[in-house]
Scaffold this active site. Structure first.
Site, PDB file in Angstrom:
ATOM      1  N   GLU A 197      60.201 -19.735 -42.949  1.00  0.00           N
ATOM      2  CA  GLU A 197      59.448 -18.694 -42.240  1.00  0.00           C
ATOM      3  C   GLU A 197      60.264 -18.235 -41.029  1.00  0.00           C
ATOM      4  O   GLU A 197      60.734 -19.072 -40.261  1.00  0.00           O
ATOM      5  CB  GLU A 197      58.095 -19.250 -41.790  1.00  0.00           C
ATOM      6  CG  GLU A 197      57.165 -18.177 -41.267  1.00  0.00           C
ATOM      7  CD  GLU A 197      55.780 -18.725 -40.922  1.00  0.00           C
ATOM      8  OE1 GLU A 197      54.791 -18.029 -41.176  1.00  0.00           O
ATOM      9  OE2 GLU A 197      55.711 -19.845 -40.398  1.00  0.00           O
TER      10      GLU A 197
ATOM     11  N   GLY B 250      56.368 -26.971 -34.336  1.00  0.00           N
ATOM     12  CA  GLY B 250      55.559 -28.177 -34.444  1.00  0.00           C
ATOM     13  C   GLY B 250      55.450 -28.628 -35.882  1.00  0.00           C
ATOM     14  O   GLY B 250      55.543 -29.823 -36.188  1.00  0.00           O
TER      15      GLY B 250
ATOM     16  N   MET C 182      55.313 -26.800 -40.321  1.00  0.00           N
ATOM     17  CA  MET C 182      55.405 -25.633 -41.202  1.00  0.00           C
ATOM     18  C   MET C 182      54.615 -25.895 -42.471  1.00  0.00           C
ATOM     19  O   MET C 182      54.742 -26.947 -43.080  1.00  0.00           O
ATOM     20  CB  MET C 182      56.871 -25.338 -41.533  1.00  0.00           C
ATOM     21  CG  MET C 182      57.058 -24.210 -42.545  1.00  0.00           C
ATOM     22  SD  MET C 182      56.377 -22.636 -41.958  1.00  0.00           S
ATOM     23  CE  MET C 182      56.195 -21.745 -43.488  1.00  0.00           C
ATOM     24  N   GLU C 183      53.827 -24.889 -42.872  1.00  0.00           N
ATOM     25  CA  GLU C 183      52.822 -25.037 -43.914  1.00  0.00           C
ATOM     26  C   GLU C 183      53.367 -24.863 -45.327  1.00  0.00           C
ATOM     27  O   GLU C 183      52.705 -24.281 -46.199  1.00  0.00           O
ATOM     28  CB  GLU C 183      51.687 -24.035 -43.688  1.00  0.00           C
ATOM     29  CG  GLU C 183      52.045 -22.564 -43.844  1.00  0.00           C
ATOM     30  CD  GLU C 183      52.459 -21.863 -42.569  1.00  0.00           C
ATOM     31  OE1 GLU C 183      52.391 -20.632 -42.529  1.00  0.00           O
ATOM     32  OE2 GLU C 183      52.869 -22.556 -41.612  1.00  0.00           O
TER      33      GLU C 183
ATOM     34  N   GLU D 127      47.975 -27.239 -40.281  1.00  0.00           N
ATOM     35  CA  GLU D 127      48.808 -27.012 -41.469  1.00  0.00           C
ATOM     36  C   GLU D 127      48.005 -27.177 -42.754  1.00  0.00           C
ATOM     37  O   GLU D 127      48.226 -26.445 -43.732  1.00  0.00           O
ATOM     38  CB  GLU D 127      50.006 -27.965 -41.462  1.00  0.00           C
ATOM     39  CG  GLU D 127      50.874 -27.886 -40.209  1.00  0.00           C
ATOM     40  CD  GLU D 127      51.292 -26.475 -39.847  1.00  0.00           C
ATOM     41  OE1 GLU D 127      51.570 -25.680 -40.764  1.00  0.00           O
ATOM     42  OE2 GLU D 127      51.344 -26.159 -38.642  1.00  0.00           O
TER      43      GLU D 127
ATOM     44  N   HIS E 206      46.177 -24.090 -43.554  1.00  0.00           N
ATOM     45  CA  HIS E 206      47.062 -23.072 -44.119  1.00  0.00           C
ATOM     46  C   HIS E 206      47.139 -23.138 -45.645  1.00  0.00           C
ATOM     47  O   HIS E 206      47.542 -22.152 -46.279  1.00  0.00           O
ATOM     48  CB  HIS E 206      48.477 -23.243 -43.570  1.00  0.00           C
ATOM     49  CG  HIS E 206      48.741 -22.496 -42.305  1.00  0.00           C
ATOM     50  ND1 HIS E 206      48.436 -21.173 -42.142  1.00  0.00           N
ATOM     51  CD2 HIS E 206      49.322 -22.896 -41.129  1.00  0.00           C
ATOM     52  CE1 HIS E 206      48.814 -20.785 -40.932  1.00  0.00           C
ATOM     53  NE2 HIS E 206      49.344 -21.812 -40.303  1.00  0.00           N
TER      54      HIS E 206
ATOM     55  N   GLU F 277      47.591 -17.572 -38.789  1.00  0.00           N
ATOM     56  CA  GLU F 277      47.676 -18.472 -37.638  1.00  0.00           C
ATOM     57  C   GLU F 277      46.373 -18.597 -36.846  1.00  0.00           C
ATOM     58  O   GLU F 277      46.003 -19.688 -36.431  1.00  0.00           O
ATOM     59  CB  GLU F 277      48.823 -18.038 -36.721  1.00  0.00           C
ATOM     60  CG  GLU F 277      50.178 -18.008 -37.404  1.00  0.00           C
ATOM     61  CD  GLU F 277      50.589 -19.346 -38.011  1.00  0.00           C
ATOM     62  OE1 GLU F 277      49.976 -20.385 -37.676  1.00  0.00           O
ATOM     63  OE2 GLU F 277      51.514 -19.355 -38.832  1.00  0.00           O
TER      64      GLU F 277
END
Length: 863
Positions: A126, A266, A268-269, A301, A304, A323
Site C-alpha cells: 500500500e 503500525g 498492514m491489512e 487490521e 479491514h 481507515e
C-alpha cells in the site's frame, strides 16, 4: 516521475479498457541478495484493438509475451511501465523480469538480522508498491485472483494470503511453495513474507462453522518476547465481535499475524496475512498505553478484512471507507468486547487529538478527499482519514443507532462482497437500514473540511444563579461550515469532604447554527466547572470559561471519571495550540495534574504535548528557566510514583528526555553507573539506551560509549538506538555526518534513517542546527525527486527546521513560492511544517504577553 505517479484519470481510463481475471506470480528468492526473478502471467480482457500499460518497477525485463507474440523489452518497457498495444478481447501476458529487493519498507523488503545473520523478507504494497515485486495493474478497482509460486531456501517459512502449502524439494536446500489462488482482491492487500520466522498457532470456529487457523510469526531473535496469549485472546475477541456485529462471516481461509523488521507503519491489512511493526513485541517494559494501542491495532487490521479487503474503495479518494471504519470499529470492539473497556477515553486522548490537529492545518481536507494521483494519496494517511472519520462515524452511530448502523453494513457487505464501492454505495444501505435521509449529514460532515469550536456563554446574577446559558459555535477560518452536533453539557462541582470533582447535572441537546440557547440550565447554580461535549458525543473543540479553567488548574486530577478529565486535557491543549492561552500556564497545568491521571494513554499524550510546549511555545526570555523547572518536577513525579508503576516508567523516560541542567545531567550520569535509580525502575537494555542518549546529547558520552553499547546489543533494535545516539552527539562534525548519511548519501535503511533524524534534533544548543535550516530548503526538492516515497517523506517531515521563528515561516514561504506544482506531496508537507512554525511564533507571543501582564500585576500589587 510520470511513470510512477499514476493519476486518477489514467486509472479510470484503464479500468474502462481492462478487466483482470488472474495473476500467476512465480518468484525465485534463492539467488542474488540485491535482486530476485519474477515470472508473471496475467489473464485479462480488453476492448479489442485498444492499448494500455501494466505497472512494473524493474531492475530489468528479460522478455514480454502478449498473446503468444514476443515484444521487445527495450521498446515496451521503461523500468516503470510496460506498454501493451493492440489488445484482444481475451489476453494473456507473460513477463520475465528481475526485481529489486528494497531496504525502505516498500515492495519486497530484505533484512539481514545482525543478531544471527539470517535473511528475512516481507512485502508492503500500500499504496502502489506491488509493482516493485511483480508487474501488475496497480489500482484498487482492477481486482483479480492471485496465485503465488515461491522458490526459496527449504528451511524458511513462506507465508502469503492463502494457507501455506507443503513445500516441494527443488534441489538440495531449496524448495518450492505453490499457493492456491486467492479470492478476488485488490493487488495492494496481497502479501509475501518469507524467511526463518518462528511461529505459534491456534484456531477458532467462525460464525459459519469453519475452522480458521491462526498464526503468529516473528524473527528467531525476537520470538522469545512474543506475547502470544494476549495476541490470540484479542484476535478471538475481535472475530467474535465483528462477525456478530456485521452478521457476515470472516471472508478468508486463515488469519496469520506477522511481526516484521524495519516496518514503516503500525500494521498492514494484507488479506489473511497481517504484518505488524516489531516494536509491538516488547523486549523491555512497555507503557500500558502501548499495550492497549497494540490491541486496538490488532482489531483495526482485523476490521479491514471486511472494510477494505472484502469490499474495497474504487479509488483512493474513498480511503476513509477503509481507515475511518477500521478505526471506529476497533475502538468499539475494544470497549465492548475486551479488557480495555476504557478505549473511548484512550481515543479522546490519542486519536481524536490527532484529528483536531490535522483538521486545523492549511492542508485540511474533507473526510472524502479529492485524490488526483498517487503522490497525493501517499501523504493522505492522516488524522482526518483515521481519527476525524472515526469520530464522525461515532456521531453517526449515535444518531441512527448501533443496531441500525450494523444492519446497513450487513446489506453493504452482502451487496458488494469482492467488489469496489464509492461513498454513495454505503450511504444508500445506511439510509435503507436506519430510515434516515443522510444527504445533508454527508454533505456537511464528509464533504467539507475544518473543525468547529463550541464556547459556553454563561451569565449569572449576584448569587451565582444562571440567568442565561447558550452555546456559541464558531467555524474555522477558511472553512466556515457550521454543523449539527449532539452535545451533552455537564456540571461538575468539587466536594471538599471527598476531594473529588463530581458531575452534579447533565443535559443533552442538539446544537446547530451560530448560537443555541440551553434554557434547561437557567435557574441552576453555576457549578465549579462547565464541560461542553460531556461524554464526548461530538467532534468539536471546546473552550472552558474562566471559572472552569481555574477549577481545572487546581482540580483536574480530582475527576471521578477518566473521560471528562481527557476532555478537559484536550480543551486546555487546544487553547494553547490555538494561541489563546499562554504555554506557561499549560506547562503548570500538566505538571500539577498529570501525576493524578489514571489513563496511561492520557499520560503519554500529555507528556508528548508538554514536550511541544517546552520546545516551541514558550517565550524565549524565560524558556530555559521553565524547562529546567519542568525537568525537576518530572523527577519529583518519578520519585512520588508507585514503584514499578506505569506512571513511574513514563515520568522516568520523560525526565531523561528533558534533563538539561548540570545537576539533572549529573543524576542521569549516576543512572549509567547504577546509582540513584528509583526503586521499581529496571535498567533494561532499552532503558540503558535512553540513558546513554541523554548523556550523549548533553556531551557527557560519545562515540566510544555508543559503539560499546551496540556490541552488547547487536540487534536491529540496538542498531536503531545507536543511530539516534550517534546523531545526537553535540558537535558540528557529528551533525554534518548525520546530514551526509541521510540527505546526501541516503544509504541508511528506513528504520535507522528515521532514528538518525530524531537524534539530529536532540540538542541542548540550537546553534548546532542553525546551518541546516537553509540547507533543508536548498536540498529537500532533490531528495523528493530521487528517493522512494517513504524515505523522502521521513526527510521532508523530520528535517524541517526546528526553530519556531518568523525567519522559518518566511523561508518556508519563499520555498513554496518557487516549488514546482507537480510536487504536490512535498508542498503539503512544507505547508504543514510551516503552519507548526507559525503556531509556535504566535504561542511565544501569547506567552510573552501573559508574562508581561503578570509582572505588571505584581508591580501594581507591590505599589
Amino acid at each position: 516521475m510520470p511513470g510512477t505517479n499514476l493519476t486518477r484519470a489514467e486509472a479510470a481510463e484503464r479500468a474502462k479498457v481492462v478487466s483482470v481475471q488472474s495473476y500467476r506470480v512465480e518468484l525465485d528468492l534463492t539467488e542474488d541478495p540485491r535482486t530476485f526473478r519474477a515470472r508473471t502471467t496475467v489473464a485479462f480482457t480488453a476492448e479489442p484493438g485498444t492499448s494500455t500499460f501494466i505497472d512494473a518497477i524493474t531492475a530489468s525485463v528479460e522478455s514480454v509475451t502478449l498473446n503468444g507474440a514476443s515484444l521487445d523489452p527495450a521498446e515496451v518497457s521503461d523500468g516503470e511501465r510496460i506498454q501493451l498495444l493492440g489488445l484482444a478481447a481475451q489476453n494473456e501476458l507473460v513477463v520475465e523480469s528481475t526485481m529489486h529487493y528494497m531496504n525502505t519498507g516498500e515492495g519486497l523488503h530484505r533484512f539481514v538480522d545482525p543478531a544471527d545473520g539470517q535473511v528475512y523478507l516481507y512485502s508492503q504494497f500500500e499504496v502502489a508498491d506491488t509493482r516493485r515485486m511483480f508487474p501488475v495493474f496497480e489500482q484498487p478497482d482492477l481486482k483479480a485472483t492471485f496465485q503465488f509460486c515461491v522458490t526459496a531456501p527449504a528451511e524458511w517459512a513462506v507465508v502469503s494470503n492463502q494457507p501455506s502449502p507443503e513445500p516441494v524439494a527443488v534441489s538440495e536446500g531449496v524448495a518450492r511453495w505453490d499457493f492456491s489462488p486467492t479470492p478476488v482482491m485488490s493487488c495492494y492487500v496481497t502479501a509475501l513474507i518469507a524467511g526463518p520466522y518462528l511461529s505459534t498457532h491456534d484456531s477458532l470456529v467462525s460464525s459459519d462453522g469453519r475452522t480458521v487457523e491462526l498464526g503468529l510469526y516473528a524473527r528467531r531473535s525476537l520470538f522469545e518476547h512474543m506475547d502470544a496469549e494476549e495476541m490470540f485472546e484479542v484476535t478471538k475477541q475481535g472475530f467474535e465481535f465483528f462477525e456478530s456485529q456485521f452478521d457476515t462471516p470472516y471472508p478468508f481461509e486463515k488469519y496469520d499475524q506477522l511481526f516484521v523488521p524495519q516496518f514503516n507503519a503500525g500494521a498492514m491489512e494484507n488479506a489473511g496475512a497481517v504484518t505488524f511493526v516489531e516494536s509491538y513485541i516488547f523486549r523491555s517494559k512497555p507503557a500500558q498505553a502501548l499495550v492497549e494501542r497494540r490491541a486496538i491495532t490488532v482489531l483495526h487490521e482485523l476490521a479491514h478484512m471486511w472494510f477494505g479487503d472484502l469490499v474495497t474503495m474504487r479509488w483512493w479518494n474513498d480511503l476513509w471507507l477503509n481507515e475511518s471504519f477500521a478505526e471506529y470499529m476497533s475502538t468499539l470492539a475494544c470497549a465492548q468486547n475486551t479488557q480495555y473497556t476504557n478505549a473511548w477515553t484512550t481515543f479522546v486522548a490519542g486519536e481524536k487529538s490527532w484529528g483536531y490537529a490535522q483538521d486545523q492545518l492549511p492542508t485540511t481536507h474533507p473526510i472524502k478527499a479529492e485524490i488526483p494521483d498517487l503522490e497525493a494519496v501517499l501523504v493522505n494517511f492522516d488524522g482526518i482519514t483515521y481519527a476525524k472519520g472515526a469520530s464522525v462515524l461515532k456521531q453517526l452511530v449515535a444518531w441512527v443507532g448501533q443496531k441500525e448502523f450494523m444492519a446497513g453494513l450487513k446489506r453493504y457487505f452482502d451487496k458488494h462482497a469482492w467488489s469496489n464501492t464509492e461513498l454513495s454505495d454505503l450511504m444508500v444501505e445506511l439510509e435503507a437500514a436506519s430510515g434516515r435521509d443522510l444527504t445533508d449529514w454527508s454533505e456537511r460532515w464528509l464533504e467539507t473540511a475544518g473543525v468547529n469550536t463550541l464556547v459556553p456563554r454563561v451569565e449569572t446574577d449576584d448569587d451565582g444563579v444562571i440567568t442565561s446559558f447558550s452555546i456559541e459555535q464558531i467555524g474555522q477560518e477558511g472553512h466556515p461550515t457550521l454543523r449539527p452536533h449532539r452535545v451533552a453539557v455537564g456540571f461538575y462541582d468539587h466536594h471538599e469532604d471527598t476531594g473529588r470533582l463530581t458531575r452534579t447535572f447533565r443535559v443533552e441537546l442538539d446544537v446547530d447554527g451560530e448560537l443555541t440557547e440551553v434554557p434547561q440550565l437557567v435557574g441552576r447554580e453555576r457549578p465549579d466547572l462547565v464541560l461542553l461535549n460531556d461524554d464526548d458525543l461530538a467532534y468539536a473543540k471546546i473552550r472552558l470559561d474562566e471559572c472552569s479553567l481555574a477549577t481545572a488548574m487546581t482540580h483536574l486530577g480530582d475527576f471521578e471519571e477518566s473521560l471528562p478529565r481527557s476532555l478537559v486535557w484536550a480543551a486546555a491543549w487546544d487553547s494553547v495550540h490555538d494561541g489563546v492561552s499562554p504555554a506557561s500556564d499549560y506547562v503548570d497545568l500538566v505538571l500539577s495534574n498529570v501525576g493524578h491521571e489514571t489513563d496511561s494513554t492520557a499520560v503519554q499524550v500529555q507528556l508528548r504535548q508538554l514536550d511541544t510546549a517546552l520546545d516551541r511555545y514558550l517565550a524565549p526570555e524565560h524558556a530555559d528557566e521553565v524547562r529546567a523547572r519542568a525537568a525537576d518536577t518530572l523527577w519529583d513525579l518519578t520519585a512520588a510514583a508507585a514503584a514499578g508503576s506505569d506512571h513511574q516508567w513514563q515520568f522516568f523516560r520523560a525526565f531523561l528526555r528533558r534533563a538539561c541542567t548540570e545537576a539533572q545531567v549529573d543524576r542521569v550520569a549516576g543512572f549509567s553507573r547504577g546509582e540513584g535509580v528509583p526503586e521499581g525502575v529496571e535498567l533494561d537494555t532499552d532503558t540503558r539506551w535512553a540513558v546513554l542518549t541523554a548523556l550523549v546529547a548533553a556531551g557527557r558520552a560519545g562515540t566510544d560509549e555508543i559503539e560499546a553499547a551496540l556490541r552488547e546489543d547487536n540487534t536491529e533494535t540496538g542498531a536503531i538506538a545507536a543511530a539516534t545516539a550517534r546523531a545526537a552527539v553535540p558537535t558540528p562534525e557529528a551533525k554534518a555526518e548525520t546530514w551526509r548519511l541521510v540527505v546526501e548519501q541516503g544509504s541508511l535503511p528506513n528504520s535507522q534513517q528515521q532514528a538518525a533524524i530524531a537524534g539530529f534534533f536532540r540538542v541542548h544548543d540550537d546553534a548546532l542546527l542553525a546551518p541546516y535550516a537553509s540547507r533543508y530548503f536548498a536540498e529537500v526538492t532533490g531528495v523528493w525527486r530521487e528517493r522512494t516515497h517513504e524515505l523522502a517523506q521521513q526527510i521532508a517531515v523530520g528535517l524541517f527546521p526546528r526553530s519556531a521563528t518568523q525567519e522559518t515561516v518566511d523561508a518556508a514561504q519563499e520555498f513554496l513560492d518557487e516549488l514546482d506544482p507537480a510536487h504536490s506531496g512535498l508542498r503539503r508537507i512544507v505547508l504543514e511544517r510551516q503552519d507548526a512554525a507559525r503556531r509556535g511564533v504566535r504561542a511565544q507571543q501569547v506567552d510573552a504577553a501573559a508574562r508581561t501582564e503578570s509582572a505588571a500585576d505584581g508591580s501594581d500589587s507591590e505599589r
